[in-house]
Design a protein around this motif. Structure first.
Motif, PDB file in Angstrom:
ATOM      1  N   SER A 135      -6.992   0.489   3.868  1.00 22.18           N
ATOM      2  CA  SER A 135      -7.140  -0.179   2.679  1.00 22.18           C
ATOM      3  C   SER A 135      -6.614  -1.617   2.886  1.00 22.18           C
ATOM      4  O   SER A 135      -7.106  -2.411   2.227  1.00 22.18           O
ATOM      5  CB  SER A 135      -6.581   0.477   1.737  1.00 22.18           C
ATOM      6  N   ASP A 185      -8.963  -3.572   4.596  1.00 23.33           N
ATOM      7  CA  ASP A 185     -10.085  -3.791   3.914  1.00 23.33           C
ATOM      8  C   ASP A 185      -9.930  -5.006   2.889  1.00 23.33           C
ATOM      9  O   ASP A 185     -10.764  -5.758   2.446  1.00 23.33           O
ATOM     10  CB  ASP A 185     -10.610  -2.578   3.017  1.00 23.33           C
ATOM     11  N   ARG A 186      -8.427  -5.083   2.672  1.00 19.71           N
ATOM     12  CA  ARG A 186      -8.354  -5.954   1.696  1.00 19.71           C
ATOM     13  C   ARG A 186      -7.794  -7.544   2.311  1.00 19.71           C
ATOM     14  O   ARG A 186      -7.291  -8.421   1.863  1.00 19.71           O
ATOM     15  CB  ARG A 186      -6.910  -5.933   0.920  1.00 19.71           C
ATOM     16  N   ARG A 240      -5.403   5.987   5.866  1.00 14.83           N
ATOM     17  CA  ARG A 240      -6.038   5.604   4.603  1.00 14.83           C
ATOM     18  C   ARG A 240      -5.428   4.269   4.169  1.00 14.83           C
ATOM     19  O   ARG A 240      -6.019   3.189   3.970  1.00 14.83           O
ATOM     20  CB  ARG A 240      -6.076   6.631   3.458  1.00 14.83           C
ATOM     21  N   ALA A 262       1.020  -1.176  -0.057  1.00 19.25           N
ATOM     22  CA  ALA A 262       0.013  -0.005   0.117  1.00 19.25           C
ATOM     23  C   ALA A 262       0.953   1.217   0.028  1.00 19.25           C
ATOM     24  O   ALA A 262       1.608   1.362   1.073  1.00 19.25           O
ATOM     25  CB  ALA A 262      -0.938   0.231   1.300  1.00 19.25           C
TER      26      ALA A 262
END
Lengths: 315, 349
Positions: B225, B228-229, B221, B211
């Motif tokens: 992310s 979320d992944r 952020r 990321a």
């Protein structure tokens, strides 16, 4: 006493050299901010872009002149982007510059092969011949002196700066320059006279960023590396030089009413700024106070400026 | 132009003179000081550093302590000229020059770009000892880890014990398959770390989920992310940007119960779960050792670049509780240090 003189010479040599390296930035700011009235942040992306392009070309064996020209072309592309986004999509001046700088942050890494830093240490650079000459001069004439001056390197830097200044003086004095200046002062009036101001703005920004790109290429070759973070603060660096130079010229009673004088003032200003920094570094100020000193010296200049009537340029 | 008093005009007209006089005076002061140090012939150690940064400060303190322990005390038996570019890499050449001109007997350069600028200016004139450069070969400073005689440069590298750190993820989260890796692609050291980690991770059956962040503001952020992944763990390298916003990673990790493996002991103390660490105090001390060897006349080109391997395991009990993992007794027994409750400032509402 001799030691003191040598120390001052060393500081002047170092400061002047740095000033010549960053001269392109000052000229870039003259074109974007003074002429076009466009506070162009994209040079924070196009300065390292020029450095990246030059570093890649030099490490793959291209001659330094090719690297400098290619860096200028790359910088111009960055300016085209800023101008196109601003003119075509009506994005504000500041935002379009910020976008370009952001985009080129990533592109610069791609250009350097996915890395954030590329050395320019053991490849032939623009300054190689000048440094060799300096070394032999020192050996022949003043090897016994504990002196640090590099006349050949300074001449090499000066050569680039003279070319850059000549080109900008010619362009700013031409019809193009007059129209750009007109746009900077009253865009509506220029449009009413049947000029396509959008196109001119894009051209002006391309020119300004070409200078930033060339400055980046020179800096990479002088400093020995290209780093994706080297763009941070260069707008301030160029701006400080331009303002300092104008202030100085106004105080010395030198007219700024010509492109030649304005660009000269910017070059003198950026050099003086670097000489002040070099003196502060040499003087052994505590390591955390350098920026304070640089900031205070600029505040002092700006504070003095308020007492004068506003500077006007008319050519 | 109009109605200016004479005194003001005088002041304005002499502005340049004032500036130059100040510059000249500051020079002369420093010159006078150096004159003294030369008379007494104590060695001058020039240090060019990047600026304030938690890890760099640890290195700097250990470096000074290391010099003291070897009989080089600043102001008595040596003079340490400490100069910083304060985060602006475009000043590095000027800093390097001022150190050469101050007759430094050896120059210590901290971080990659500063070391490159110092090498450009000072190589062949003054011996150089670099410090905290993750990839000195890629940075063009040395041609091999063994170094070449006559290169005039040596130093210490903070190349991390990546293999041990990845094994640690396996030891703490045996089921882990996807490992999040937040980093700033603009940092040479992080890029290098990722290149080193990818094959090591593949060999251990991990999939690295990168990321990218570009500024401190992106860190939160990026961490979200990754969550979320569906990553099983987050692995933070020596990335300065991510480290600057490390609390944001921790906050997400606490909320989503994801273990965060870090690369360095100070960040375990700061709330990371665990690491095998390069000890930055040892790095600073080793740099001091190299400086002393060079001052005693050794050829820097004959001194191989110093690297470290992670022998020291650091754990954080409180982080384990908050990230919802348990630390096995075997692991605890191996730990060099176990941090307890983190500082109050790490509490998240």
């Amino acid at each position: 006493m001799a030691d003191l003189l040598l120390a001052i010479l060393g500081v002047l040599d170092s400061g002047v050299m740095q000033g010549l390296v960053f001269a392109g930035l000052a000229l870039s700011v003259v074109i974007s901010l003074l002429v076009l009235d466009f506070p162009d942040l994209s040079i924070e992306g196009t300065f390292p872009l020029g450095a990246a392009v030059a570093a890649v070309l030099l490490t793959s064996g291209e001659p330094p002149v090719v690297a400098l020209v290619a860096a200028g072309v790359a910088g111009a592309c960055g300016g085209l982007l800023t101008g196109a986004v601003h003119v075509r999509f009506g994005m504000s001046k500041l935002l379009s510059g910020i976008c370009t700088a952001a985009i080129f942050y990533t592109l610069n890494m791609w250009i350097m092969g996915g890395r954030g830093n590329l050395p320019v240490l053991d490849v032939g650079s623009y300054f190689t011949w000048a440094e060799a000459l300096d070394a032999s001069l020192k050996q022949r004439w003043y090897s016994s002196l504990n002196a640090f001056f590099h006349p050949a390197s300074i001449l090499a830097g000066l050569l680039v700066v003279i070319l850059l200044k000549g080109a900008s003086d010619f362009l700013l004095g031409s019809e193009l320059g007059v129209v750009l200046r007109g746009i900077g002062q009253n865009e509506v009036a220029v449009r009413q006279r049947g000029r396509r101001t959008g196109v001119y703005k894009v051209v002006g920004l391309a020119l300004s960023n070409a200078y930033a790109g060339i400055a980046g290429a020179v800096a990479a070759q002088y400093q020995g590396f290209s780093d994706v973070n080297m763009g941070i603060g260069v707008l301030v660096l160029g701006l400080a030089g331009v303002i300092l130079g104008q202030e100085l010229f106004a105080r010395l009673g030198i007219s700024l009413a010509s492109p030649q004088a304005t660009t000269l003032a910017a070059l003198v200003g950026v050099t003086l700024h670097q000489v002040i920094l070099a003196a502060a570094l040499r003087a052994g100020t505590p390591p955390t106070s350098l920026r304070l000193l640089a900031g205070v010296s600029l505040v002092a200049v700006m504070a003095l400026r308020r007492r004068r009537r506003a500077l006007t340029f008319s050519w | 132009m109009f109605g200016r008093t004479k005194s003001r005009r005088l002041f304005n007209d002499h502005f340049l003179t004032v500036v130059l006089t100040v510059a000249a005076l500051t020079c002369s002061c420093s010159r006078a000081r150096e004159g003294r140090s030369q008379e007494t012939r104590i060695p001058v150690i020039g240090v060019a550093t990047y600026g304030a940064h938690p890890i760099l400060d640890v290195i700097a303190d250990a470096f000074k302590a290391g010099l003291r322990a070897r009989g080089y005390e600043d102001g008595k038996s040596a003079r340490i000229l400490w100069k910083s570019v304060e985060g602006d890499v475009n000043l590095a050449s000027a800093v390097a020059r001022s150190l050469v001109e101050s007759n430094a007997n050896v120059i210590v350069s901290i971080t990659t770009p500063v070391s490159q600028a110092v090498a450009r200016v000072a190589r062949g004139k003054v011996p150089i000892v670099f410090c905290g450069v993750t990839d000195p070969i890629g940075a063009g400073l040395v041609s091999s880890w063994e170094n070449t005689p006559g290169s005039g440069i040596t130093g210490t590298s903070d190349r991390w014990p990546y293999a041990e750190q990845l094994d640690l993820i396996k030891a703490i989260v045996p089921k882990a398959r996807r490992v999040g890796f937040p980093y700033n692609a603009g940092e040479a050291n992080s890029r290098y770390a990722l290149e080193q980690i990818l094959p090591l991770a593949a060999a251990r059956g991990f999939e690295i989920v990168p990321a990218v962040v570009t500024s401190m503001a992106d860190v939160r952020r990026a961490a979200e992310s990754l969550a979320d992944r569906g990553v099983d763990a987050i692995y933070v390298s020596s990335d300065n940007t991510v480290m600057a916003g490390f609390e944001a990673v921790l906050k997400v990790a606490h909320q989503r119960k994801i273990p965060v493996i870090v690369g360095e002991s100070a960040n375990v103390e700061r709330g990371g779960l665990a690491t095998y660490s390069v000890d930055y105090r040892r790095l600073g001390d080793a740099t001091a050792d190299l400086v002393v060897r060079v001052l005693k006349g050794e050829d820097p080109g004959r001194i191989p670049v110093v690297t470290f391997h992670g022998e020291q395991l650091y754990l954080n009990e409180e982080a384990a509780r908050r990230m919802g993992v348990s630390l096995s007794p075997q692991l605890r027994a191996k730990a060099f240090k176990i941090y307890g409750a983190p500082a109050a400032s790490r509490e998240h509402p």
